[in-house]
Design an enzyme around this catalytic site. Structure first.
Site, mmCIF file in Angstrom:
data_model
loop_
_atom_site.group_PDB
_atom_site.id
_atom_site.type_symbol
_atom_site.label_atom_id
_atom_site.label_comp_id
_atom_site.label_asym_id
_atom_site.label_seq_id
_atom_site.Cartn_x
_atom_site.Cartn_y
_atom_site.Cartn_z
ATOM 1 C CE1 TYR A 1 45.681 12.690 77.966
ATOM 2 C CE2 TYR A 1 44.505 14.524 78.964
ATOM 3 C CZ TYR A 1 45.666 13.989 78.450
ATOM 4 O OH TYR A 1 46.811 14.743 78.430
ATOM 5 C CB SER B 1 46.697 16.219 81.800
ATOM 6 O OG SER B 1 45.816 17.128 81.164
#
Length: 305
Positions: free
Chosen positions: A154, A141
Site C-alpha cells: 500500500y 495517503s
C-alpha cells in the site's frame, strides 16, 4: 480553479467514503459532479444521497482504459468541459511483506497507481484542450509520507502517487493546471471492503489469514474523520491551490522527524560547482518552497489576533 461554481468534476471511487465526501463538498460548492465507481450498490446509494441534479453516476473500473475513455465521453456529453479530476479510487492490502503474493502486488498497483495513470492519460488532454484551466487531485495517503511496517504494498503505491503529483505540479502549473497530492489519515470509508472487487486473476493472496484477523480486530471508525469533514478539506485545498492536502495534525511529529532525517543524511562533502550549475534543475524543485510559503501565509491569516 479557485472559482468552482458551474465547472465539472470527475471523481473516481466517488460513490462511498472519501470519494462521496469529496463529491458532496464539490456539489455544495456549485460544481457539476461525475461520480465513477466500480460498485453499482454504492452508486445507487450515492445518487440517493446526492440527488440527480448536477450529478452523473457512472460504473467504472479504473483499470479498464477503454471504459475510462467511454466514461469521460459520457461526462462531456452531459456537462461539457471537464475541469477537475479527482483520482480517488483505491484498494488496500496489509500484512508482512514476506507473505505477499504477486496477486497482492499486481492488484494494488493496478488500482492505486495504474488507476491514477489511466485517469491522467484519459482526462488531462481534455482539460488542456479547452484552456479554461483545471485541477487534478491524486489521492495518496499519509502512508505514502509516513511508511510503516505491515503496509509495504500500500505504501509503495501511495508514495508513487505523491512523487507523480510533485513531478506533474511544476510541469503543468505554467499551463494552467494545478496538481495536488491528497494524503488523508484515517477516514470513515469502505476501503476495508475493497477485497469484494478483487478480480479473479489476482485472487491468489498471501494475506487470507492476516485479513481474517484484521476483520476481527475491532471497530475503530469512531476515531476516524467523517467523509463530510474530509470532503470539505479537499475542497479547501483545491480552492487554495495546495500541493499537499493533509488532514490530520497527529502526523506532525512524524513528518518532521522524516524531513529532518533526510536533511541529516545529506553528506558533508565539497560540491562540484560545474555539476551543480549544469544540472541545477535537479537539486531544488521550486514547488516545495512555494508550498511552504503558501502554507505559512495561510496559517498566518488564520491565526488568532
Amino acid at each position: 480553479m479557485q472559482n468552482l461554481p458551474g465547472k465539472t468534476a470527475f471523481v473516481t471511487g466517488g460513490a462511498s467514503g472519501i470519494g462521496l465526501g469529496i463529491a458532496k463538498a464539490l456539489k455544495k460548492a456549485g460544481m457539476n459532479v461525475v461520480i465513477a465507481d466500480i460498485r453499482q450498490d454504492h452508486l445507487d446509494g450515492a445518487v440517493a444521497e446526492l440527488g440527480t441534479d448536477a450529478v452523473l453516476a457512472l460504473r467504472l473500473d479504473v483499470t479498464d482504459r477503454a471504459a475510462f475513455a467511454a466514461a469521460a465521453d459520457a461526462a462531456e456529453a452531459r456537462f461539457g468541459r471537464l475541469h477537475l479530476l479527482v483520482n480517488n479510487a483505491g484498494v488496500a492490502v496489509v500484512g508482512p511483506v514476506d507473505l505477499a503474493s504477486f496477486g497482492d502486488w499486481d492488484w494494488t498497483m493496478s488500482v492505486n497507481l495504474g488507476g491514477v495513470i489511466n485517469g491522467i492519460v484519459t482526462i488531462l488532454p481534455r482539460i488542456l484542450s479547452h484552456r479554461d484551466g483545471g485541477h487534478i487531485v491524486n489521492t495518496a495517503s499519509m502512508s505514502g509520507l509516513m511508511p510503516h511496517p505491515g503496509a509495504v504494498i500500500y505504501t509503495t503505491s501511495k508514495a508513487a502517487v505523491i512523487g507523480l503529483s510533485e513531478s506533474m505540479r511544476g510541469e503543468l502549473e505554467p499551463r494552467g493546471v494545478i496538481v495536488s497530492a491528497f494524503c488523508p489519515g484515517a477516514v470513515q470509508s469502505n476501503i476495508a471492503e475493497s477485497g469484494k472487487t478483487r478480480p479473479p486473476e489476482y485472487a491468489d493472496t498471501g494475506y487470507a489469514e492476516t485479513d481474517r484477523r484484521r476483520q476481527q480486530g475491532g471497530d475503530w471508525l469512531h476515531l476516524f474523520m467523517t467523509k463530510e469533514e474530509v470532503g470539505e478539506r479537499v475542497r479547501e485545498g483545491i480552492e487554495n491551490d495546495e500541493l499537499y492536502i493533509l488532514t490530520h495534525h497527529e502526523f506532525y511529529d512524524g513528518v518532521k522527524d522524516r524531513a529532518e532525517a533526510m536533511v541529516a543524511a545529506v553528506p558533508e562533502r565539497e560540491e562540484n560547482p560545474e555539476y551543480k550549475a549544469m544540472f541545477a534543475m535537479l537539486f531544488r524543485n521550486p514547488i516545495h518552497a512555494q508550498e511552504r510559503d503558501r502554507q505559512t501565509l495561510k496559517k498566518g491569516k488564520n491565526a488568532e489576533p
